[in-house]
Design a protein around this motif. Structure first.
Motif, PDB file in Angstrom:
ATOM      1  N   THR A  99     -50.689  -0.345   5.548  1.00 50.39           N
ATOM      2  CA  THR A  99     -50.183  -0.609   6.901  1.00 50.39           C
ATOM      3  C   THR A  99     -48.945   0.209   7.252  1.00 50.39           C
ATOM      4  O   THR A  99     -48.581   0.294   8.422  1.00 50.39           O
ATOM      5  N   TYR A 100     -48.249   0.767   6.240  1.00 49.00           N
ATOM      6  CA  TYR A 100     -47.014   1.540   6.427  1.00 49.00           C
ATOM      7  C   TYR A 100     -45.866   0.683   6.944  1.00 49.00           C
ATOM      8  O   TYR A 100     -44.909   1.179   7.515  1.00 49.00           O
ATOM      9  N   GLN A 101     -45.946  -0.611   6.723  1.00 49.60           N
ATOM     10  CA  GLN A 101     -44.902  -1.539   7.121  1.00 49.60           C
ATOM     11  C   GLN A 101     -43.876  -1.669   5.996  1.00 49.60           C
ATOM     12  O   GLN A 101     -44.227  -1.816   4.828  1.00 49.60           O
ATOM     13  N   THR A 102     -42.582  -1.618   6.360  1.00 50.88           N
ATOM     14  CA  THR A 102     -41.510  -1.757   5.378  1.00 50.88           C
ATOM     15  C   THR A 102     -41.143  -3.230   5.219  1.00 50.88           C
ATOM     16  O   THR A 102     -41.737  -4.107   5.843  1.00 50.88           O
ATOM     17  N   ALA A 103     -40.110  -3.475   4.400  1.00 49.23           N
ATOM     18  CA  ALA A 103     -39.641  -4.855   4.206  1.00 49.23           C
ATOM     19  C   ALA A 103     -39.027  -5.420   5.487  1.00 49.23           C
ATOM     20  O   ALA A 103     -38.935  -6.639   5.644  1.00 49.23           O
ATOM     21  N   GLU A 104     -38.591  -4.558   6.386  1.00 54.30           N
ATOM     22  CA  GLU A 104     -38.161  -4.981   7.723  1.00 54.30           C
ATOM     23  C   GLU A 104     -39.416  -4.968   8.589  1.00 54.30           C
ATOM     24  O   GLU A 104     -39.949  -3.910   8.913  1.00 54.30           O
ATOM     25  N   GLU A 105     -39.913  -6.136   8.949  1.00 56.69           N
ATOM     26  CA  GLU A 105     -41.275  -6.265   9.479  1.00 56.69           C
ATOM     27  C   GLU A 105     -41.582  -5.385  10.684  1.00 56.69           C
ATOM     28  O   GLU A 105     -42.727  -4.986  10.892  1.00 56.69           O
ATOM     29  N   ASP A 106     -40.566  -5.080  11.505  1.00 57.09           N
ATOM     30  CA  ASP A 106     -40.848  -4.286  12.698  1.00 57.09           C
ATOM     31  C   ASP A 106     -40.508  -2.801  12.524  1.00 57.09           C
ATOM     32  O   ASP A 106     -40.380  -2.069  13.499  1.00 57.09           O
ATOM     33  N   ILE A 107     -40.369  -2.367  11.271  1.00 51.59           N
ATOM     34  CA  ILE A 107     -40.131  -0.943  11.001  1.00 51.59           C
ATOM     35  C   ILE A 107     -41.288  -0.395  10.169  1.00 51.59           C
ATOM     36  O   ILE A 107     -41.603  -0.907   9.097  1.00 51.59           O
ATOM     37  N   PHE A 108     -41.927   0.646  10.688  1.00 54.76           N
ATOM     38  CA  PHE A 108     -43.059   1.299  10.031  1.00 54.76           C
ATOM     39  C   PHE A 108     -42.699   2.763   9.801  1.00 54.76           C
ATOM     40  O   PHE A 108     -41.987   3.372  10.597  1.00 54.76           O
ATOM     41  N   VAL A 109     -43.185   3.340   8.712  1.00 51.65           N
ATOM     42  CA  VAL A 109     -42.878   4.741   8.393  1.00 51.65           C
ATOM     43  C   VAL A 109     -44.155   5.485   8.008  1.00 51.65           C
ATOM     44  O   VAL A 109     -45.172   4.880   7.680  1.00 51.65           O
ATOM     45  N   GLY A 110     -44.084   6.802   8.052  1.00 49.85           N
ATOM     46  CA  GLY A 110     -45.213   7.626   7.634  1.00 49.85           C
ATOM     47  C   GLY A 110     -44.803   9.082   7.595  1.00 49.85           C
ATOM     48  O   GLY A 110     -43.759   9.469   8.117  1.00 49.85           O
ATOM     49  N   GLY A 111     -45.619   9.905   6.956  1.00 46.47           N
ATOM     50  CA  GLY A 111     -45.330  11.330   6.895  1.00 46.47           C
ATOM     51  C   GLY A 111     -44.333  11.685   5.807  1.00 46.47           C
ATOM     52  O   GLY A 111     -44.106  10.924   4.865  1.00 46.47           O
ATOM     53  N   ASP A 112     -43.707  12.846   5.941  1.00 44.25           N
ATOM     54  CA  ASP A 112     -42.800  13.351   4.907  1.00 44.25           C
ATOM     55  C   ASP A 112     -41.648  12.397   4.627  1.00 44.25           C
ATOM     56  O   ASP A 112     -41.144  12.326   3.512  1.00 44.25           O
ATOM     57  N   VAL A 113     -41.208  11.667   5.655  1.00 44.27           N
ATOM     58  CA  VAL A 113     -40.090  10.754   5.479  1.00 44.27           C
ATOM     59  C   VAL A 113     -40.469   9.588   4.572  1.00 44.27           C
ATOM     60  O   VAL A 113     -39.603   8.910   4.016  1.00 44.27           O
ATOM     61  N   TYR A 114     -41.769   9.356   4.396  1.00 40.32           N
ATOM     62  CA  TYR A 114     -42.272   8.255   3.574  1.00 40.32           C
ATOM     63  C   TYR A 114     -42.549   8.694   2.138  1.00 40.32           C
ATOM     64  O   TYR A 114     -42.154   8.038   1.181  1.00 40.32           O
ATOM     65  N   HIS A 115     -43.214   9.829   1.962  1.00 43.36           N
ATOM     66  CA  HIS A 115     -43.631  10.232   0.617  1.00 43.36           C
ATOM     67  C   HIS A 115     -43.173  11.621   0.205  1.00 43.36           C
ATOM     68  O   HIS A 115     -43.482  12.075  -0.890  1.00 43.36           O
ATOM     69  N   GLY A 116     -42.457  12.331   1.062  1.00 45.74           N
ATOM     70  CA  GLY A 116     -42.068  13.688   0.736  1.00 45.74           C
ATOM     71  C   GLY A 116     -43.056  14.694   1.314  1.00 45.74           C
ATOM     72  O   GLY A 116     -44.039  14.324   1.953  1.00 45.74           O
ATOM     73  N   PRO A 117     -42.824  15.985   1.107  1.00 41.80           N
ATOM     74  CA  PRO A 117     -43.640  17.033   1.726  1.00 41.80           C
ATOM     75  C   PRO A 117     -45.116  16.971   1.334  1.00 41.80           C
ATOM     76  O   PRO A 117     -45.451  16.894   0.153  1.00 41.80           O
ATOM     77  N   LYS A 118     -45.975  16.973   2.340  1.00 44.04           N
ATOM     78  CA  LYS A 118     -47.420  17.113   2.145  1.00 44.04           C
ATOM     79  C   LYS A 118     -47.932  17.997   3.267  1.00 44.04           C
ATOM     80  O   LYS A 118     -47.241  18.893   3.730  1.00 44.04           O
ATOM     81  N   PHE A 119     -49.129  17.728   3.753  1.00 44.13           N
ATOM     82  CA  PHE A 119     -49.704  18.520   4.839  1.00 44.13           C
ATOM     83  C   PHE A 119     -49.433  17.875   6.191  1.00 44.13           C
ATOM     84  O   PHE A 119     -49.306  16.643   6.294  1.00 44.13           O
ATOM     85  N   VAL A 120     -49.367  18.690   7.234  1.00 42.64           N
ATOM     86  CA  VAL A 120     -49.160  18.171   8.585  1.00 42.64           C
ATOM     87  C   VAL A 120     -50.250  17.166   8.951  1.00 42.64           C
ATOM     88  O   VAL A 120     -49.977  16.123   9.551  1.00 42.64           O
ATOM     89  N   ILE A 121     -51.483  17.455   8.553  1.00 40.66           N
ATOM     90  CA  ILE A 121     -52.587  16.576   8.918  1.00 40.66           C
ATOM     91  C   ILE A 121     -52.422  15.191   8.288  1.00 40.66           C
ATOM     92  O   ILE A 121     -52.847  14.177   8.858  1.00 40.66           O
ATOM     93  N   ASP A 122     -51.783  15.115   7.110  1.00 46.39           N
ATOM     94  CA  ASP A 122     -51.496  13.817   6.498  1.00 46.39           C
ATOM     95  C   ASP A 122     -50.515  13.026   7.350  1.00 46.39           C
ATOM     96  O   ASP A 122     -50.683  11.820   7.569  1.00 46.39           O
ATOM     97  N   ALA A 123     -49.481  13.697   7.825  1.00 49.30           N
ATOM     98  CA  ALA A 123     -48.480  13.027   8.654  1.00 49.30           C
ATOM     99  C   ALA A 123     -49.098  12.539   9.965  1.00 49.30           C
ATOM    100  O   ALA A 123     -48.787  11.440  10.443  1.00 49.30           O
ATOM    101  N   ILE A 124     -49.986  13.345  10.537  1.00 50.31           N
ATOM    102  CA  ILE A 124     -50.648  12.947  11.781  1.00 50.31           C
ATOM    103  C   ILE A 124     -51.497  11.702  11.563  1.00 50.31           C
ATOM    104  O   ILE A 124     -51.443  10.738  12.341  1.00 50.31           O
ATOM    105  N   GLU A 125     -52.273  11.696  10.490  1.00 49.43           N
ATOM    106  CA  GLU A 125     -53.124  10.547  10.189  1.00 49.43           C
ATOM    107  C   GLU A 125     -52.289   9.294   9.933  1.00 49.43           C
ATOM    108  O   GLU A 125     -52.608   8.215  10.426  1.00 49.43           O
TER     109      GLU A 125
END
Length: 213
Positions: free
Chosen positions: A168-194
């Motif tokens: 779900t990409y939900q953090t311990a703060e229920e109304d904060i969601f993350v994704g992309g490089d800020v979540y797991h570090g550098p990957k592909f742009v298409i991963d961040a978009i998805e």
């Protein structure tokens, strides 16, 4: 880094954007690309196609820890890019204001074993000098949270990356969601978009109370 304002030094983003808008751009002489990710691979391959006599890509990480995908690395080497691992820039040499070479120092580690944060350590006495007519910076960007997550329940791992549910990409703060490089570090742009699309769907369900995340 001393000398980084010399002519002939640019970022990978600038190079790729310039070539994307003008495919006739020419690069003569030798090119050094600093970085070990997929963007560095792109910059190296584009430099060759723009006419560089030789391209050397240098990164801090050992070969088995390079951020770039193995397929990208293999294709870059097949096209003629030379890859040197375990060094970081120490100084840029120049003549008449234009870069002529880069001095690199040995990188002993990239991650602090105690904190898990990115904190390179070097052996300043072990150096190599690589001739360069062009230098392209393709190093990763750092996350600067500032006060954005101050006083929230968001937890971190590996130093500066938020912990979130992998579905779900939900953090311990229920109304904060993350994704992309800020979540797991550098990957592909298409991963961040998805991940952005998936996190947006989770966020949509969250604000409609009672929906299953």
């Amino acid at each position: 880094v001393p000398g980084e304002d010399a002519a002939g030094i640019e970022t990978a983003v600038h190079l790729l954007r310039t070539v994307g808008g003008d495919e006739s751009r020419k690069m003569t002489g030798k090119t050094v690309v600093i970085g070990g990710g997929n963007v560095a691979i792109d910059a190296a391959r584009v430099s060759l196609r723009c006419g560089s006599d030789g391209v050397t890509m240098i990164c801090l990480e050992p070969r088995d820890k390079m951020p770039a995908s193995p397929e990208e690395i293999a294709e870059a080497e097949e096209e003629g890019t030379k890859i040197t691992c375990g060094y970081g820039p120490k100084e840029f040499l120049s003549e008449n204001g234009h870069v002529t070479a880069v001095v690199f120092k040995k990188c002993l580690r990239t991650i602090d074993p105690e904190t898990g944060r990115f904190s390179p350590a070097y052996d300043e006495s072990e150096t190599i000098t690589i001739p360069a007519d062009h230098v392209v910076f393709a190093i990763g960007q750092a996350i600067e949270w500032g006060s954005l997550l101050q006083d929230t329940k968001v937890e971190f791992h590996r130093g500066n990356y938020p912990v979130a549910d992998p579905l779900t990409y939900q953090t311990a703060e229920e109304d904060i969601f993350v994704g992309g490089d800020v979540y797991h570090g550098p990957k592909f742009v298409i991963d961040a978009i998805e991940e952005g699309k998936c996190a947006a769907e989770s966020l949509h369900r969250y604000v409609h109370k009672g929906a299953d995340l």
